[in-house]
Every structure is written in C-alpha cells, then in structure tokens.
Design an enzyme around this catalytic site. Structure first.
Site, PDB file in Angstrom:
ATOM      1  N   ASP A 139       0.928  -1.121  -0.167  1.00  0.00           N
ATOM      2  CA  ASP A 139       0.149   0.029  -0.032  1.00  0.00           C
ATOM      3  C   ASP A 139       0.859   1.048   0.113  1.00  0.00           C
ATOM      4  OD1 ASP A 139      -2.084  -1.704   0.340  1.00  0.00           O
ATOM      5  OD2 ASP A 139      -2.610  -1.343   2.578  1.00  0.00           O
ATOM      6  N   ASP A 141       0.906   4.866   2.041  1.00  0.00           N
ATOM      7  CA  ASP A 141       0.506   5.639   2.920  1.00  0.00           C
ATOM      8  C   ASP A 141       0.753   6.873   2.976  1.00  0.00           C
ATOM      9  OD1 ASP A 141      -0.836   3.221   4.628  1.00  0.00           O
ATOM     10  OD2 ASP A 141       1.316   2.474   4.772  1.00  0.00           O
TER      11      ASP A 141
END
Length: 212
Positions: A139, A141
């Site tokens: 991911d 962030d």
C-alpha cells in the site's frame, strides 16, 4: 509556529535511539535495527514528560515493536512533508509509481487550500532511509494535514482519484483532534473513527472534537 508543531508528531521519523532504551522483552531484530542506525517512527500515544512514543520497524508487518525514546536523544527528524518528491513513474514498485502520479494533484490541492501533505508508512521509511521495504503489492500510506474542515464531497472526489492509482492508497486526514481515514470521511457514515493520542473513538465531526 505553534509550540506543539515543534514537538515530534505521529509518523515523524527520528534518528538517535540506542539499543539500551529497549525494554527487556524487545525482540532481537529490534536491537539489530537500532544498532544499524535506522530511525524509529513516532506513534500516536499519550505523551510522557521528556519521552516520545515510538515504534521500531523491522521486515514485514509482523515486525513492529513499541518503545519510548528520550526527547534529548533525537539527532535527526524527518517529517512526512519532506518526502513528497520521491515517486518515480517508471521502473519501480507500484506505490512509488502511484506517488509520482498523485503528487501534482496533492500539491495543487495544498497550494489552493493552504494545506500540507506527506508520505508515511513503508513508502516514507524507504524514501527516508534507502532501505527497501516496499513490494509491488504494498500500500501507499499518506497524510493530509487539514486544520479546517474538508467538505465530504471534496473528500469523495479525492478518494475517487486515489482509486484510479496502481495500488491501494491509505490517506489519513490529520485534524487538530487526531486522524481520520479519508475513506471513512468520504463515506455517508454519520460517525467516523478518530484516532487520537488518548485512543480511538467514533465522532460526528473530527474537527470539532477536542483531543484529550
């Protein structure tokens, strides 16, 4: 600048913590990370006088260790806002490609509204240290500092842009009271989860709630 902004904030990276500040139950890998001169990340927790709540990061999500760092030991501090120029459009993992694609839009939003944004999590750690922790399926962030309310329709428009990127993007809205996920604020939910130093709670307006 307000005095609290001079203090290390959640997601800041700090250098200078020594292995002797780890508790007796700390795993071996945590001592190895500190011995290698790598930073710790400021975590969201109630402050102690002269001490900063931090986390030691190892390899993978399973290697995280909470600790306390003396404020006087800080030798270097890198904030998420200092890491926004690290994306690349070609030849790197999906999170850094996504960062390069998103940077112009976030820069424009921040100029227009007088805001600030930054890179956190694995991407922030990799950009600050040069240590590879991201993979193609990691991911991205991010945080967006929003001292004034962000309309939910604007949050939804930003979320729709994030959904078009080559990886999942987890963007936290940092308000004066704590942090709320953009994904939550863009939803029709009447209350959203606000994460503050005193803990997490459901609130109707993450800007009007006063963090304990």
């Amino acid at each position: 600048m307000h005095e609290t902004r001079l203090l290390p904030q959640p997601h800041d990276l700090l250098w200078g913590m020594s292995t002797d500040r780890l508790d007796a139950a700390a795993p071996t890998w945590a001592a190895e990370v500190l011995a290698a001169g790598r930073p710790v990340v400021v975590r969201r927790a109630p402050a102690r006088d002269g001490w900063i709540a931090v986390g030691v990061r190892g390899h993978g999500r399973e290697q995280r260790h909470a600790a306390w760092m003396p404020r006087a030991a800080i030798r270097r501090r890198v904030q998420p806002e200092q890491l926004t120029g690290g994306g690349e459009r070609e030849g790197v993992c999906a999170p850094l490609r996504a960062l390069a694609l998103l940077q112009p839009q976030l820069d424009a939003l921040c100029r227009q509204r007088g805001l600030a944004w930054g890179v956190t999590g694995g991407a922030g750690y990799q950009l600050a240290t040069g240590v590879t922790v991201l993979g193609e399926h990691s991911d991205l962030d991010l945080l967006l500092r929003v001292p004034r309310p962000l309309e939910r329709r604007q949050a939804l428009a930003l979320l729709e842009r994030l959904e078009q990127l080559p990886c999942r993007v987890d963007l936290q809205l940092e308000t004066p009271a704590g942090a709320v996920a953009l994904r939550d604020w863009a939803s029709p939910a009447a209350r959203v989860l606000l994460k503050a130093g005193s803990g997490a709670r459901l609130v109707g307006d993450p800007w009007r709630e006063v963090a304990a």
